[in-house]
Design a protein around this motif. Structure first.
Motif, short mmCIF file in Angstrom:
data_model
loop_
_atom_site.label_atom_id
_atom_site.label_comp_id
_atom_site.label_asym_id
_atom_site.label_seq_id
_atom_site.Cartn_x
_atom_site.Cartn_y
_atom_site.Cartn_z
N ALA A 171 -0.86 10.36 -3.65
CA ALA A 171 -0.21 9.34 -4.47
C ALA A 171 -1.03 8.06 -4.40
CB ALA A 171 1.21 9.08 -3.99
N PHE A 172 -1.11 7.35 -5.53
CA PHE A 172 -1.87 6.10 -5.62
C PHE A 172 -0.98 5.02 -6.22
CE2 PHE A 172 -5.01 9.50 -5.96
CZ PHE A 172 -5.96 9.12 -5.03
N ASN A 173 -1.05 3.83 -5.64
CA ASN A 173 -0.41 2.67 -6.25
C ASN A 173 -1.30 2.14 -7.36
OD1 ASN A 173 1.67 2.97 -4.47
ND2 ASN A 173 1.21 1.14 -3.26
N LEU A 174 -0.69 1.82 -8.49
CA LEU A 174 -1.44 1.37 -9.67
C LEU A 174 -0.80 0.11 -10.23
CD1 LEU A 174 -3.56 1.77 -11.91
CD2 LEU A 174 -1.90 3.24 -13.08
N GLY A 175 -1.56 -0.97 -10.23
CA GLY A 175 -1.07 -2.22 -10.79
C GLY A 175 -2.19 -3.22 -10.93
N GLY A 176 -1.82 -4.42 -11.29
CA GLY A 176 -2.82 -5.45 -11.54
C GLY A 176 -3.42 -6.06 -10.29
N GLY B 177 0.80 -1.22 0.00
CA GLY B 177 0.00 0.00 0.00
C GLY B 177 0.83 1.26 0.00
N GLU B 178 0.15 2.38 -0.10
CA GLU B 178 0.83 3.68 -0.14
C GLU B 178 1.49 4.05 1.18
OE1 GLU B 178 -2.44 3.68 -3.22
OE2 GLU B 178 -2.31 3.14 -1.09
N THR B 179 1.17 3.34 2.25
CA THR B 179 1.82 3.61 3.53
C THR B 179 3.19 2.97 3.64
OG1 THR B 179 0.70 1.71 4.53
CG2 THR B 179 -0.39 3.87 4.73
N GLN B 180 3.57 2.14 2.68
CA GLN B 180 4.91 1.55 2.68
C GLN B 180 5.95 2.68 2.65
OE1 GLN B 180 5.96 -1.62 2.84
NE2 GLN B 180 8.12 -1.14 2.53
N PRO B 181 6.94 2.65 3.56
CA PRO B 181 7.94 3.74 3.57
C PRO B 181 8.69 3.84 2.24
CG PRO B 181 8.06 2.43 5.58
CD PRO B 181 7.13 1.69 4.66
N LEU B 182 8.96 5.07 1.84
CA LEU B 182 9.76 5.31 0.65
C LEU B 182 11.21 4.93 0.93
CD1 LEU B 182 8.34 8.76 -0.52
CD2 LEU B 182 7.59 6.47 -1.16
N ASP B 183 11.88 4.36 -0.07
CA ASP B 183 13.25 3.89 0.13
C ASP B 183 13.90 3.81 -1.25
OD1 ASP B 183 15.57 2.86 1.20
OD2 ASP B 183 14.78 0.82 1.40
N PHE B 184 14.51 4.91 -1.66
CA PHE B 184 15.00 5.01 -3.03
C PHE B 184 16.29 4.21 -3.21
CE2 PHE B 184 13.19 9.60 -2.81
CZ PHE B 184 11.91 9.09 -2.75
N HIS B 185 16.29 3.30 -4.20
CA HIS B 185 17.46 2.53 -4.56
C HIS B 185 17.80 2.80 -6.02
CE1 HIS B 185 17.44 -0.80 -1.24
NE2 HIS B 185 16.90 0.32 -0.79
N THR B 186 19.06 2.82 -6.35
CA THR B 186 19.61 3.09 -7.68
C THR B 186 19.34 4.55 -8.07
OG1 THR B 186 17.72 2.53 -9.14
CG2 THR B 186 19.12 0.71 -8.38
N THR C 92 -4.28 -1.67 -4.53
CA THR C 92 -5.00 -0.58 -5.21
C THR C 92 -6.34 -0.27 -4.56
OG1 THR C 92 -6.00 -2.16 -6.77
CG2 THR C 92 -3.91 -1.15 -7.42
N ARG C 93 -6.53 -0.71 -3.34
CA ARG C 93 -7.83 -0.47 -2.70
C ARG C 93 -8.12 1.01 -2.50
NH1 ARG C 93 -7.54 -4.07 2.55
NH2 ARG C 93 -5.38 -3.30 2.43
N THR C 94 -7.10 1.81 -2.25
CA THR C 94 -7.33 3.26 -2.09
C THR C 94 -7.80 3.86 -3.40
OG1 THR C 94 -5.66 3.40 -0.35
CG2 THR C 94 -6.25 5.45 -1.48
N LEU C 95 -7.16 3.50 -4.50
CA LEU C 95 -7.57 3.98 -5.82
C LEU C 95 -9.00 3.54 -6.13
CD1 LEU C 95 -6.55 5.42 -8.43
CD2 LEU C 95 -5.82 3.17 -9.24
N GLU C 96 -9.31 2.31 -5.84
CA GLU C 96 -10.64 1.80 -6.12
C GLU C 96 -11.70 2.51 -5.28
OE1 GLU C 96 -10.31 -2.39 -5.41
OE2 GLU C 96 -8.57 -2.55 -6.75
N ALA C 97 -11.44 2.66 -3.99
CA ALA C 97 -12.43 3.26 -3.09
C ALA C 97 -12.61 4.75 -3.37
CB ALA C 97 -12.00 3.05 -1.64
N THR C 98 -11.54 5.42 -3.72
CA THR C 98 -11.60 6.87 -3.92
C THR C 98 -12.20 7.25 -5.26
OG1 THR C 98 -9.61 7.09 -2.56
CG2 THR C 98 -10.24 9.00 -3.90
N LEU C 99 -11.89 6.47 -6.30
CA LEU C 99 -12.26 6.87 -7.66
C LEU C 99 -13.17 5.88 -8.36
CD1 LEU C 99 -8.73 8.11 -8.72
CD2 LEU C 99 -10.69 9.52 -8.11
N GLY C 100 -13.45 4.74 -7.74
CA GLY C 100 -14.32 3.76 -8.36
C GLY C 100 -13.67 3.01 -9.50
N TRP C 101 -12.34 3.08 -9.58
CA TRP C 101 -11.63 2.39 -10.66
C TRP C 101 -11.60 0.89 -10.42
CZ3 TRP C 101 -6.98 -0.44 -10.22
CH2 TRP C 101 -6.38 -0.80 -11.44
N GLN C 102 -11.71 0.12 -11.50
CA GLN C 102 -11.62 -1.33 -11.42
C GLN C 102 -10.81 -1.88 -12.59
OE1 GLN C 102 -12.82 -3.47 -9.08
NE2 GLN C 102 -13.68 -1.81 -7.85
N ARG C 103 -10.07 -2.93 -12.34
CA ARG C 103 -9.39 -3.64 -13.43
C ARG C 103 -10.43 -4.39 -14.25
NH1 ARG C 103 -6.06 -3.70 -9.12
NH2 ARG C 103 -7.46 -5.18 -8.12
#
Length: 346
Positions: free
Chosen positions: A261-266, A157-166, A308-319
């Motif tokens: 920010a929203f996570n977007l994937g399958g 989820g979007e609460t995962q801490p940011l941790d930039f690699h490379t 992607t539950r936040t994206l789905e709940a906020t915007l009604g988006w579905q795969r």
């Protein structure tokens, strides 16, 4: 109505987004440096399909003057332009920084300078979460899966801490944060899409980026495929049609979701290991694949599935596209553009 600006609009996701925008009644400006070989064909396709509804500017996002002129005309901006390969960022971190960070700040400054606030929707990446080494994983026949029930059932989820690699992770992560902060600091309507693995029509992947199409192209042309790592890495692959729908959903409600920010994937239903995808490609191609292995690549995640539950709940988006159906469709498209092994290998 002013046109919509798509930076990186000649790229794979960008051209699909531009096509959908025009089909929904918008005029589009495609802004692209055409640095990646072959992407000019996507601009030609857009023009042949939509005529004067699509205009093109061949320029770099590092060109502040040209970018400002383009943004001045736009009602909204989808910022897809980027240096997209981890390997390239390791070879040339300065150029990666200039394109991904300076280019994003140039765009934000141009949007901030408009008389009316210009929405900016930014294409970020799951690489902002680093290699997810803190995620306890278990090897299974389906690939690496989290031990904890939460991420196993729903993904990261979007609460995962940011941790930039490379350098690539750093540059995309910095741009990601600049886009969010411009909503906070300047009240500019912005949003960020942290994408997992997107695949689909008009994708011409390489070994460094766009692995689903890359595997298919190699398989259809009878060429060997190199797996980096053990091939049990799990990704949630998402058809580009569903990705484009998510971008448009965010834009339609940008005032409501600005600064988020929203996570977007399958998602978990489309989570597959690289070896599972290769097995399906082998079935679709009808011939054994020539697969070899090499060392893990720097910063590679053994598991990433977007929650992607936040994206789905906020915007009604579905795969809407199952991964096997989407890969089969891409296989047929690539058969048409790779009609002979000799031509593909040439």
């Amino acid at each position: 109505m002013r046109p919509v600006l798509v930076t990186g609009g000649a790229g794979f996701i960008g051209c699909n987004l531009a096509d959908r925008l025009v089909r929904e009644g918008h005029e589009v400006i495609v802004y692209d440096s055409l640095a990646r070989p072959g992407v000019e064909r996507n601009v030609d396709w857009l023009r042949e399909t939509h005529g004067d509804k699509v205009s093109a500017i061949t320029a770099d996002v590092r060109d502040m003057a040209e970018l400002t002129r383009a943004v001045r005309e736009a009602s909204a901006v989808f910022h897809m332009a980027a240096q997209v390969a981890v390997t390239t960022s390791l070879d040339d971190p300065r150029s990666d920084f200039e394109t991904n960070v300076l280019g994003a700040v140039n765009l934000l400054e141009a949007a901030r300078g408009n008389a009316e606030p210009t929405p900016v929707i930014f294409a970020s990446t799951n690489k902002v979460y680093g290699d997810l080494a803190d995620l306890d994983l278990s090897p299974t026949p389906e690939g690496y899966l989290p031990v904890d029930k939460g991420p196993r059932d729903h993904g990261v989820g979007e609460t995962q801490p940011l941790d930039f690699h490379t350098p690539y992770g750093c540059s995309k992560g910095a741009a990601d944060q600049y886009v969010l902060d411009y909503a906070r600091s300047y009240n500019l309507p912005t949003a960020v899409m942290r994408m997992s693995c997107i695949y689909g029509r008009r994708q011409r992947g390489t070994e460094d980026q766009g692995w689903v199409a890359h595997f298919l192209i190699r398989a259809l042309s009878g060429q060997p495929i190199t797996l980096y790592g053990d091939g049990q890495q799990v990704r949630d692959i998402l058809d580009v049609r569903d990705a484009v729908a998510a971008y448009l959903a965010v834009w339609r409600k940008i005032e409501r979701v600005s600064g988020r920010a929203f996570n977007l994937g399958g998602g978990p239903d489309n989570a597959v290991s690289l070896r599972t995808v290769l097995a399906e490609i082998e079935r679709l191609v009808g011939e054994p694949l020539d697969i070899s292995s090499s060392d893990w690549r720097q910063g590679d995640q053994r598991y990433f599935v977007a929650d992607t539950r936040t994206l789905e709940a906020t915007l009604g988006w579905q795969r809407t596209v199952r991964w096997r159906d989407g890969v089969a469709r891409l296989t047929e498209e690539l058969r048409d553009v790779l009609p002979a092994r000799a031509r593909a290998a040439a």
